[in-house]
Design an enzyme around this catalytic site. Structure first.
Site, mmCIF file in Angstrom:
data_model
loop_
_atom_site.group_PDB
_atom_site.id
_atom_site.type_symbol
_atom_site.label_atom_id
_atom_site.label_comp_id
_atom_site.label_asym_id
_atom_site.label_seq_id
_atom_site.Cartn_x
_atom_site.Cartn_y
_atom_site.Cartn_z
ATOM 1 N N LYS A 113 0.814 -1.211 0.000
ATOM 2 C CA LYS A 113 0.000 0.000 0.000
ATOM 3 C C LYS A 113 0.854 1.270 0.000
ATOM 4 O O LYS A 113 0.396 2.334 -0.395
ATOM 5 C CB LYS A 113 -0.972 -0.020 1.165
ATOM 6 C CG LYS A 113 -2.018 -1.129 0.994
ATOM 7 C CD LYS A 113 -3.034 -1.158 2.102
ATOM 8 C CE LYS A 113 -4.089 -2.229 1.857
ATOM 9 N NZ LYS A 113 -3.577 -3.601 2.134
HETATM 10 C C1 LIG Z 1 -4.334 -4.663 1.663
HETATM 11 C C2 LIG Z 1 -3.567 -5.918 1.559
HETATM 12 C C3 LIG Z 1 -3.998 -6.966 0.742
HETATM 13 C C4 LIG Z 1 -5.303 -6.904 -0.034
HETATM 14 O O1 LIG Z 1 -5.234 -5.983 -1.075
HETATM 15 P P1 LIG Z 1 -6.583 -5.442 -1.755
HETATM 16 O O2 LIG Z 1 -6.154 -4.388 -2.675
HETATM 17 O O3 LIG Z 1 -7.430 -4.941 -0.626
HETATM 18 O O4 LIG Z 1 -7.208 -6.612 -2.418
HETATM 19 C C5 LIG Z 1 -3.190 -8.072 0.633
HETATM 20 N N1 LIG Z 1 -2.034 -8.181 1.321
HETATM 21 C C6 LIG Z 1 -1.601 -7.202 2.145
HETATM 22 C C7 LIG Z 1 -0.324 -7.380 2.883
HETATM 23 C C8 LIG Z 1 -2.336 -6.037 2.280
HETATM 24 O O5 LIG Z 1 -1.906 -5.073 3.085
#
Ligand SMILES: *Cc1c(COP(=O)(O)O)cnc(C)c1O
Length: 496
Positions: A113
């Site tokens: 993210k």
């Molecule tokens: C947020 C997250 C996900 C899921 O991603 P999405 O875009 O919500 O599908 C998977 N793995 C980690 C480590 C995350 O932080």
């Protein structure tokens, strides 16, 4: 270049410019902003192959964010992809165990993210100025863990913004909690919610579409925005790394010209895999989009049956960032496969809200043929981490392991031998309790903070700066509330 406009999946809001969509985050009708068309990649292969990550980010973002100038986008990208990332390529691709791991976790909070949240605050600031908004932007976020910290890092001390993060007391790791509650910055607030992620997310969504509350904010010089993956300013920067991964494979001679690759994504809110879908719609030669769920396998059921049914109990798993029953970003895919028909979307969302489920038509389901849905249990996730480590000396986190496990099952079942990129969404250091336990049961129940050292010893990797001495940092945020108290908490923070 002609301007690209955005409108709400639910039809009432729009068309508006990209900067306006970024400022608004979620549409006032509750829908998500989508571009009228997905622009095609229109550069030659040779020019693309020459591009470094930041060049590519500029190119892709300028295709989607057409009312930003090149200088503005350049500024945002320069601010975002600097020494905060501990790899000069930003997103290294590592070949192990018959797959290509796209390590998206080299940013300040060790998860994917960061890549979008490093750039979003700057996009948002410029977007507000473009729209003559002289109000302070209040970023409201519900998080299942990683978003919160990454958003806090991204927005901390960015002038003209405030950030309020709500996280559920059930479903984030002790390290994630500590990470957030120790966040510095004069514009940051972190609030614990009594409930799970869906409760927190529903609460935030309701506040965003509460016209009266928004008016009060406006009267007091504030405007809400969102840093959740529903913001189009989060989604588009994620398209970049899929294209970059493809170019890396091409550059290193791993694939031929125009060779089709698959992408496997451990999925929660459906944002990351939607970015992969957008990259395919831009013309990237992607075959299968492998959507990997944990035991909260709502998406697996949906992809296989066409029925989305959230009426089940949320299971707390070892991949907490995927412990989600309502995947917000799926709405953008639904809109696309409905032929951009907001009436269909409103029906589906109404059914979901009232009955807890919806079913798409056979015609819509046909348009999802490129998606493969699978899931991994916690037991399989742990086995996958151990196998990959013992056989290839490569350590992955639980979320990435869900993606890899589902990919392996898919490859075996289908016989598909296309090269596959696994979205490695978090560093193994981020979930040390589960990762260490997967390697050896003797670590079960040990304190997560000491396990960070264990992970370092096992893997031979240095402890990332983000986690060093975390347990000694002072807790700065202590507010706890129920979902029905969220408005009051916000009012208190803003003094209105
Ligand atoms: C947020 C997250 C996900 C899921 O991603 P999405 O875009 O919500 O599908 C998977 N793995 C980690 C480590 C995350 O932080």
């Amino acid at each position: 270049m002609s301007e690209l406009y955005y409108r709400s999946t639910r039809g009432i809001s729009g068309p508006i410019s990209s900067s306006r969509a970024i400022v608004k985050g979620i549409a006032s009708d509750g829908g998500l902003y989508v571009p009228d068309t997905i622009p095609r990649i229109d550069l030659s292969r040779d020019s693309l192959l020459k591009m470094e990550y930041k060049d590519l980010a500029l190119y892709i973002m300028s295709r989607f964010f057409t009312d930003f100038t090149e200088e503005e986008l350049k500024y945002c990208i320069e601010k975002a992809y600097d020494s905060k990332f501990d790899d000069s390529g930003i997103v290294p691709l590592v070949e192990k165990g018959g797959a290509f791991f796209l390590e998206l976790y080299h940013g300040p909070t060790l998860a994917f993210k960061d890549i979008a949240l490093a750039v979003l605050p700057h996009l948002l600031k410029i977007a507000a100025a473009k729209n003559d908004i002289d109000k302070e932007i209040v970023v409201l976020t519900a998080t299942s863990g990683d978003t919160g910290k990454a958003a806090l890092e991204g927005f901390a001390d960015v002038e003209g913004t405030r950030i309020i993060v709500f996280f559920p007391e059930d479903g984030v790791s002790r390290i994630q909690e500590r990470h957030m509650n120790t966040q510095g910055g004069n514009n940051t607030c972190v609030v614990t919610i009594k409930g799970n992620f869906d409760d927190a997310q529903r609460g935030v969504k309701e506040i965003f579409s509460d016209a009266a509350f928004n008016r009060i904010l406006d009267d007091n010089g504030y405007i809400f925005s969102s840093a959740n993956s529903i913001n189009i300013g989060r989604l588009i920067p994620q398209v970049v790394y899929y294209v970059n991964a493809y170019l890396t494979l091409a550059r290193t001679g791993k694939i031929e010209k125009d060779e089709i690759i698959n992408v496997a994504v451990p999925t929660g809110n459906f944002g990351n895999i939607l970015a992969a879908y957008y990259s395919k719609k831009m013309g990237l030669p992607v075959g299968r989009l492998i959507c990997a769920s944990n035991e909260n396998n709502v998406l697996y059921d949906f992809i296989n049956s066409g029925i989305y049914d959230r009426r089940r109990k949320l299971i707390v798993t070892s991949s907490p960032s995927m412990d989600i029953l309502v995947s917000s970003n799926l709405e953008r895919l639904l809109y696309d496969i409905s032929g951009s028909n907001p009436d269909i979307l409103n029906d589906l969302i109404n059914n979901l809200n009232i009955q807890g489920k919806f079913e798409i038509t056979a015609g819509m389901k046909d348009k999802m043929a490129d998606f493969y849905g699978g899931f991994a249990t916690d037991k399989e996730t742990f086995e996958t981490i151990k196998d990959l480590f013992l056989n290839f000396n490569y350590l992955i986190d639980t979320h990435t392991a869900v993606g890899y496990n589902v990919y392996r099952k898919y490859a075996e079942k289908s016989g598909d031998t296309a090269k596959t990129v696994i979205a490695s969404t978090a560093s193994p250091f981020k979930f040390p309790g589960s990762v260490a336990k997967a390697i050896d049961a003797k670590y079960t129940g040990m304190d997560e903070f000491s396990l960070i050292k264990v992970i370092s010893e096992i893997s031979g990797l240095k402890i990332p700066a983000a986690l060093k001495d975390l347990e000694k940092r002072e807790i700065l945020h202590k507010t706890v509330c129920r979902t029905d108290q969220m408005r009051d908490v916000i009012s208190g923070i803003l003094g209105i």
